[in-house]
Design a protein around this motif. Sequence first.
Motif, short mmCIF file in Angstrom:
data_model
loop_
_atom_site.label_atom_id
_atom_site.label_comp_id
_atom_site.label_asym_id
_atom_site.label_seq_id
_atom_site.Cartn_x
_atom_site.Cartn_y
_atom_site.Cartn_z
N LEU A 149 33.20 -0.62 5.96
CA LEU A 149 33.72 -1.06 4.79
C LEU A 149 33.20 -2.54 4.37
O LEU A 149 32.74 -2.81 3.24
CB LEU A 149 35.19 -0.97 4.70
N LEU A 180 29.61 -2.09 3.46
CA LEU A 180 29.69 -1.97 2.18
C LEU A 180 29.95 -2.80 1.02
O LEU A 180 29.19 -3.09 0.03
CB LEU A 180 30.61 -0.54 1.73
N ALA A 181 30.83 -3.54 1.29
CA ALA A 181 31.22 -4.70 0.42
C ALA A 181 30.01 -5.96 0.35
O ALA A 181 29.56 -6.34 -0.85
CB ALA A 181 32.50 -5.48 1.05
N ILE A 220 26.80 -5.17 0.87
CA ILE A 220 25.87 -4.56 -0.05
C ILE A 220 26.17 -4.38 -1.45
O ILE A 220 25.17 -4.52 -2.27
CB ILE A 220 25.73 -2.62 0.62
N ALA A 221 27.36 -4.28 -1.84
CA ALA A 221 27.80 -4.27 -3.05
C ALA A 221 27.70 -5.52 -3.60
O ALA A 221 27.27 -5.56 -4.89
CB ALA A 221 29.23 -3.72 -3.17
N ARG A 222 27.71 -6.63 -3.12
CA ARG A 222 27.72 -8.01 -3.79
C ARG A 222 26.43 -8.32 -3.64
O ARG A 222 26.06 -9.75 -4.09
CB ARG A 222 28.47 -8.88 -2.74
N LYS A 229 20.50 -6.74 -7.79
CA LYS A 229 20.97 -5.46 -7.34
C LYS A 229 19.78 -4.61 -6.97
O LYS A 229 18.46 -4.68 -7.40
CB LYS A 229 21.60 -4.73 -8.47
N HIS A 274 17.82 2.01 -6.23
CA HIS A 274 18.63 2.75 -5.50
C HIS A 274 18.29 3.45 -4.09
O HIS A 274 18.99 3.69 -3.06
CB HIS A 274 18.65 4.11 -6.32
N ARG A 276 19.21 0.44 -1.65
CA ARG A 276 20.42 0.51 -1.22
C ARG A 276 20.95 1.90 -0.39
O ARG A 276 21.68 1.46 0.44
CB ARG A 276 21.54 0.50 -2.88
N THR A 277 20.51 2.95 -0.59
CA THR A 277 20.69 3.91 0.14
C THR A 277 20.13 3.84 1.49
O THR A 277 21.21 4.27 2.46
CB THR A 277 19.96 5.32 -0.37
N ILE A 319 22.91 1.48 3.05
CA ILE A 319 24.10 2.31 3.55
C ILE A 319 23.94 3.01 4.49
O ILE A 319 24.74 2.92 5.63
CB ILE A 319 24.54 3.24 2.36
N ARG A 320 22.87 3.81 4.84
CA ARG A 320 22.65 4.67 5.92
C ARG A 320 22.61 3.86 7.15
O ARG A 320 23.21 4.09 7.98
CB ARG A 320 21.12 5.39 5.49
N ALA A 347 25.84 2.81 8.04
CA ALA A 347 26.66 3.82 8.88
C ALA A 347 26.38 4.13 10.42
O ALA A 347 27.50 4.23 10.91
CB ALA A 347 26.36 5.31 8.05
N TYR A 348 25.12 4.01 10.57
CA TYR A 348 24.92 4.15 12.12
C TYR A 348 24.97 2.87 12.68
O TYR A 348 25.47 2.83 14.00
CB TYR A 348 23.25 4.26 12.20
N VAL A 397 24.89 12.30 6.58
CA VAL A 397 25.11 11.04 6.39
C VAL A 397 24.12 10.72 5.54
O VAL A 397 24.48 9.63 4.52
CB VAL A 397 24.66 10.38 7.80
N ASP A 398 22.84 11.05 5.40
CA ASP A 398 21.72 10.81 4.56
C ASP A 398 22.33 11.02 3.13
O ASP A 398 22.22 10.22 2.29
CB ASP A 398 20.58 11.79 4.95
N SER A 440 25.24 8.69 2.14
CA SER A 440 24.50 7.54 1.74
C SER A 440 24.03 7.49 0.27
O SER A 440 24.22 6.46 -0.48
CB SER A 440 23.51 7.07 2.78
N ASP A 441 23.39 8.41 0.05
CA ASP A 441 22.60 8.65 -1.25
C ASP A 441 23.93 8.66 -2.18
O ASP A 441 23.82 7.69 -3.37
CB ASP A 441 21.85 9.81 -1.59
N SER A 490 25.40 5.29 -2.70
CA SER A 490 24.68 4.26 -3.43
C SER A 490 24.69 4.56 -5.07
O SER A 490 24.96 3.68 -5.76
CB SER A 490 23.09 4.72 -2.99
N MET A 530 27.90 3.15 -6.11
CA MET A 530 27.62 1.53 -6.37
C MET A 530 27.08 1.32 -7.56
O MET A 530 27.28 0.11 -8.09
CB MET A 530 26.98 1.16 -4.95
N MET A 532 28.92 0.54 -10.41
CA MET A 532 29.60 -0.67 -10.41
C MET A 532 28.82 -1.79 -11.04
O MET A 532 29.41 -2.78 -11.18
CB MET A 532 30.06 -1.20 -9.01
N ASP A 533 27.77 -1.24 -11.64
CA ASP A 533 26.87 -2.50 -12.13
C ASP A 533 27.39 -2.67 -13.53
O ASP A 533 26.93 -3.57 -14.26
CB ASP A 533 25.47 -1.88 -12.22
N LEU A 586 36.86 -3.96 -2.97
CA LEU A 586 36.01 -4.22 -1.68
C LEU A 586 35.89 -6.04 -1.35
O LEU A 586 35.15 -6.21 -0.69
CB LEU A 586 34.39 -3.55 -2.15
N SER A 618 36.37 -9.30 -0.18
CA SER A 618 37.01 -9.62 1.10
C SER A 618 36.72 -11.31 1.49
O SER A 618 35.80 -11.84 0.59
CB SER A 618 36.22 -8.96 2.31
#
Lengths: 135, 85
Positions: A7, A10-11, A13-15, A19, A22, A25-26, A29-30, A33-34, B55-56, B59-60, B63, B66, B69-70, B83, B85
């Motif tokens: 989380l 993710l926060a 990445i979102a900030r 921007k 896509h 960003r994917t 995120i991936r 995750a790992y 997971v792939d 993630s997509d 994304s 997100m 959120m723009d 989100l 913090s």
Amino acid sequence: MQALHFLQALARIARAAPKPAHSARTRQIRHAAYASMAHSSRSSRRTWSRALLHRLRQRQQQRPGRLLTVRRRVRIVTPITSRPEEPARAETLRQLVPGGRGMEYCNLLEETADYVQCLRAQVQLMQTLLDAFSS
Amino acid sequence: MSSRRGRITDEEMNELISKLQLLLPESRRRNVGRASAGKLLKETCSYIKSLHREVDDLSDRLSQLMATMDDNSPQADIIRSLLRS
């Protein structure tokens, strides 16, 4: 702890500004995750989590702007052919579990069980987030 | 399937095999016969690959989420505040 780490990532990445595209960003995120899987307190002592973190750091250090990050390093490990007592399928498993190539067979099974549990938890977490935030 | 003598007992090996089998989802567990290490490893490899793909895919989709959120929708505001913090 795995969830919190993810989380927070993710926060971040979102900030990010500006921007990202896509696909970028994917990838981020991936990566998060790992990384979250590897950083969870249960798994940080595991061989697979250290190997995974090493791999993630290697990828991050590659030149930015590179779309293809496929780069195989040939590492010298105990030759697989010297393990005749293993089931043949163990080789595939060694390639799937991070750090699997250098493991003893019984360690491989233990590490696999731990890796699968973390993978499952991560997938469930991501699915829950998607469900929670999708209308 | 043999074990390394002196390193781990057959009983411990069987326990590991059972543990791996229990980690498989119900649908995959049915593909594995009793005490069949070969099938179990095959099914576990297949399961790990499908988890990687998930997971792939997730993630997509996260994304894409997100990306929403723009804009300045109320939904985006809520996600942003959660989100933060």
